[in-house]
Enzyme design. Sequence first.
Site, PDB file in Angstrom:
ATOM      1  N   SER A  91       0.832  -1.195   0.000  1.00 31.13           N
ATOM      2  CA  SER A  91       0.000   0.000   0.000  1.00 31.13           C
ATOM      3  C   SER A  91       0.874   1.256   0.000  1.00 31.13           C
ATOM      4  O   SER A  91       1.732   1.413  -0.870  1.00 31.13           O
ATOM      5  CB  SER A  91      -0.945  -0.063   1.207  1.00 31.13           C
ATOM      6  OG  SER A  91      -1.901   0.967   1.183  1.00 31.13           O
ATOM      7  N   HIS A 139      -8.442  -4.257  -1.431  1.00 31.68           N
ATOM      8  CA  HIS A 139      -7.161  -3.836  -0.846  1.00 31.68           C
ATOM      9  C   HIS A 139      -6.908  -4.501   0.505  1.00 31.68           C
ATOM     10  O   HIS A 139      -5.763  -4.582   0.948  1.00 31.68           O
ATOM     11  CB  HIS A 139      -7.152  -2.316  -0.686  1.00 31.68           C
ATOM     12  CG  HIS A 139      -5.797  -1.742  -0.434  1.00 31.68           C
ATOM     13  ND1 HIS A 139      -4.774  -1.804  -1.363  1.00 31.68           N
ATOM     14  CD2 HIS A 139      -5.287  -1.093   0.646  1.00 31.68           C
ATOM     15  CE1 HIS A 139      -3.702  -1.215  -0.869  1.00 31.68           C
ATOM     16  NE2 HIS A 139      -3.975  -0.784   0.354  1.00 31.68           N
ATOM     17  N   ASP A 167      -8.461  -3.814  -6.790  1.00 35.38           N
ATOM     18  CA  ASP A 167      -7.900  -3.029  -5.698  1.00 35.38           C
ATOM     19  C   ASP A 167      -7.919  -1.547  -6.092  1.00 35.38           C
ATOM     20  O   ASP A 167      -7.341  -1.161  -7.116  1.00 35.38           O
ATOM     21  CB  ASP A 167      -6.472  -3.499  -5.407  1.00 35.38           C
ATOM     22  CG  ASP A 167      -5.828  -2.793  -4.229  1.00 35.38           C
ATOM     23  OD1 ASP A 167      -6.352  -1.761  -3.778  1.00 35.38           O
ATOM     24  OD2 ASP A 167      -4.780  -3.282  -3.762  1.00 35.38           O
TER      25      ASP A 167
END
Length: 309
Positions: A155, A276, A250
Amino acid sequence: MRKVLTVLAVLILVVGIGLGVGKWLTTQQPGGPVPAPPGKEEGGVLAEQPEWCPAVEVISVPGTAESRADDDPLAPTANPNSLLLGVTGPLSESYPSDKVKVWTTPYPAQIKMHQAPDQLTYDDSQAVGRDVTSKEMADLHGQCPMTDFVLMGFSQGASIAGDVAEQIGAGNGPVPAERVVGVALLGDPRRDPNQGVNENVDLAGVGIELSLQPVAPIVGTVVPGATMRGPRAGFGPLNDRVHNVCVPGDTFCDVPPAVPDAIARAGEMFAMAGAHATYAFNDAAIPGTTPLAWTEGWARGLIDASLAR
């Protein structure tokens, strides 16, 4: 007298040739020159590696809300559910710490939004993460020039790890490119399918920082300080060692190249939900395994190869 001088000259010449041949023979072996003394070459210079140095350092950069600036990089506790602890924990248990150093970047891991005004901005949080990661790599390399590095991020942490890899590939990073044996970027907001190696199934989307770059001012009204920098310049010699892993759908790494509703998409970007949040168990990205399991196996392969050298 002339004959005597001639004989002496011949003798001197023969001795000189003999000494030269002897010296040449001592520096030659069948198939090439005598091997260099123990040690390895680093930038054309014979490098010394202190005995205490690890063979490999694994650096993990957590995602948003998964770290703290004051967290312990050797025993992180900021978020026990941090995704990459599922990789670094098993690695720490499997390898002796004097051979493999496992280090987790401590940084704010924040995103300032209107409902969270006390948070650091997305850009500033990443800047801290890049600086802290680069300093750790530079400090260890300065003491242990032959230590290899394995870098991974998830991320916001993937954006940081990818940016550090970009700097290294350009020749202005904290360590030489040859010391980085692999980089894994999971859910990278700057994912460009034309850069690095795509381990995931074919995806039509790109990282959200690429998708929303044309409308960055609008994004800034929703997420102050998130400038949407677009694609990286590339990874240079590291390109084949940088691996992208993105779960389909995502909202960080698989976003349509042209998003009509930038404000709604910007809000989704920081929801930390949906696909995600599934990297630990979703097998849609890499059929037959999960992104987390793939990353652990990939890291073990690199570590084992470094230890065997």
